[in-house]
Design an enzyme around this catalytic site. Structure first.
Site, PDB file in Angstrom:
ATOM      1  N   LYS A  82       0.819  -1.208   0.000  1.00 33.47           N
ATOM      2  CA  LYS A  82       0.000   0.000   0.000  1.00 33.47           C
ATOM      3  C   LYS A  82       0.857   1.264   0.000  1.00 33.47           C
ATOM      4  O   LYS A  82       1.866   1.345   0.703  1.00 33.47           O
ATOM      5  CB  LYS A  82      -0.915   0.030   1.233  1.00 33.47           C
ATOM      6  CG  LYS A  82      -1.986  -1.048   1.251  1.00 33.47           C
ATOM      7  CD  LYS A  82      -2.872  -0.895   2.479  1.00 33.47           C
ATOM      8  CE  LYS A  82      -3.875  -2.041   2.584  1.00 33.47           C
ATOM      9  NZ  LYS A  82      -4.881  -2.000   1.508  1.00 33.47           N
ATOM     10  N   GLY A 154     -11.197  -2.725   8.491  1.00 32.68           N
ATOM     11  CA  GLY A 154     -10.883  -2.909   9.899  1.00 32.68           C
ATOM     12  C   GLY A 154     -12.075  -2.996  10.823  1.00 32.68           C
ATOM     13  O   GLY A 154     -11.919  -2.966  12.043  1.00 32.68           O
ATOM     14  N   ARG A 166     -23.176  -3.306  -4.737  1.00 29.76           N
ATOM     15  CA  ARG A 166     -24.502  -3.137  -5.342  1.00 29.76           C
ATOM     16  C   ARG A 166     -24.609  -1.799  -6.079  1.00 29.76           C
ATOM     17  O   ARG A 166     -25.235  -1.714  -7.144  1.00 29.76           O
ATOM     18  CB  ARG A 166     -25.592  -3.238  -4.265  1.00 29.76           C
ATOM     19  CG  ARG A 166     -25.859  -4.656  -3.775  1.00 29.76           C
ATOM     20  CD  ARG A 166     -27.097  -4.700  -2.900  1.00 29.76           C
ATOM     21  NE  ARG A 166     -27.425  -6.027  -2.430  1.00 29.76           N
ATOM     22  CZ  ARG A 166     -28.108  -6.943  -3.127  1.00 29.76           C
ATOM     23  NH1 ARG A 166     -28.506  -6.666  -4.362  1.00 29.76           N
ATOM     24  NH2 ARG A 166     -28.378  -8.121  -2.602  1.00 29.76           N
ATOM     25  N   GLY A 215     -14.280  -5.315   5.352  1.00 24.15           N
ATOM     26  CA  GLY A 215     -15.278  -5.895   6.244  1.00 24.15           C
ATOM     27  C   GLY A 215     -15.501  -7.381   6.091  1.00 24.15           C
ATOM     28  O   GLY A 215     -16.338  -7.954   6.794  1.00 24.15           O
ATOM     29  N   GLY A 236      -8.659  -8.281   4.905  1.00 24.05           N
ATOM     30  CA  GLY A 236      -7.676  -7.507   5.642  1.00 24.05           C
ATOM     31  C   GLY A 236      -7.437  -8.062   7.025  1.00 24.05           C
ATOM     32  O   GLY A 236      -6.594  -8.923   7.245  1.00 24.05           O
TER      33      GLY A 236
END
Length: 295
Positions: A82, A154, A166, A215, A236
């Protein structure tokens, strides 16, 4: 000396090779090996997983290059890292180190609150987050070869990733149904490049892969995102903040591959131990929402 840059075709082709797979955040060689053995198609090397970044607060920056090198030397699968939004030098350092992909990430504290990196100016392919078709196409216009939902990193809460997937897919269907004379207005309304709006109408989909992220905490979460149209899954904090990382990692990989085999997903979900502790979105202060860190 002429500067060398990778073509969109090559960069997008590299990203396509990860389609259908799981990419896992890791902070050391040991975790990277667990991810590889579980079947991850790539790993994201960073200093702290998003939940720890969220808990620590302050300014989150590019990982120590030593950590990235340690992970690169430990595994044979692609390694991502990152860089802060708009931080040209962090991205150039990672490119010089030979990482396979760079994530211009809202998980880190943005270095520039107005401009993203001109990713087409780099040889290495980039992945970026998006919440809607406007963000998706602006990032592609800058040269991103791969997209992911932002979700809310997170938190262990899948609701924002679902919302973003969506939203993007609904807007793609909307564009695909437009007449040609409506496309310019769509480009204006979405804040997106006109040529990319036209390309979506022709293809009926994004010109790059779009993974789910932000998530994902359980095998069922991963399967849900695939069912909603994700091309793959980033995990993550969900793996290494669980009770049994190796078992969770393997279960999430299998659930991503066999996402409509509900009996299998039920079996995979048995006796995994506790997943990471989640955060309800209503408990987050506006300034703590990582997904809002971009344009």
């Amino acid at each position: 000396m002429e500067k060398k840059v990778g073509t969109d075709r090559v960069k997008r082709g590299m990203a396509q090779m990860q389609k259908g797979g799981v990419i896992m955040d890791v902070v050391n060689a040991e975790q990277a090996k667990i991810a590889e053995e579980a079947g991850a198609v790539a790993v994201m090397a960073l200093e702290r997983v998003p939940s720890d970044i969220r808990a620590a607060g302050g300014v989150a920056r590019m990982a120590d290059p030593r950590i990235v090198e340690e992970v690169m030397n430990a595994v044979s699968i692609p390694v991502m890292a990152k860089a802060r939004i708009g931080h040209i030098t962090e991205a150039r350092v990672l490119e010089a180190m030979g990482v396979d992909y760079i994530d211009e990430s809202e998980v880190l504290t943005p270095a520039d609150d107005e401009f993203h990196l001109l990713k087409s100016d780099f040889t290495v392919p980039f992945v970026c987050g998006c919440r809607d078709i406007g963000e998706a196409l602006r990032r592609i216009g800058e040269g991103a070869a791969m997209l992911r939902t932002k979700g809310e990193p997170g938190t262990g809460n899948i609701v924002e990733a679902v919302r973003h997937m969506r939203q993007v897919n609904g807007q793609i269907r909307q564009i695909a149904g437009m007449t040609d004379d409506e496309l310019m207005v769509a480009a204006k309304n979405f804040g997106a490049p006109y040529e990319l709006i036209k390309e979506i109408k022709t293809l009926g989909k994004l010109p790059v892969v779009n993974f789910a992220a932000g998530g994902v905490a359980t095998p069922a979460d991963a399967a849900l995102m695939m069912e909603l149209g994700a091309d793959g899954v980033f995990v993550g904090s969900g793996i290494f903040k669980s009770d049994n990382p190796a078992k969770f990692a393997s279960a999430i990989v299998q659930a991503t591959t066999y996402y409509t085999d509900y009996e299998l997903i039920g079996k995979l979900s048995k006796e995994l131990g506790s997943p990471m502790k989640g955060i309800e979105m209503s408990r987050l202060n506006p300034e703590d929402r990582m997904q809002d860190r971009s344009i």
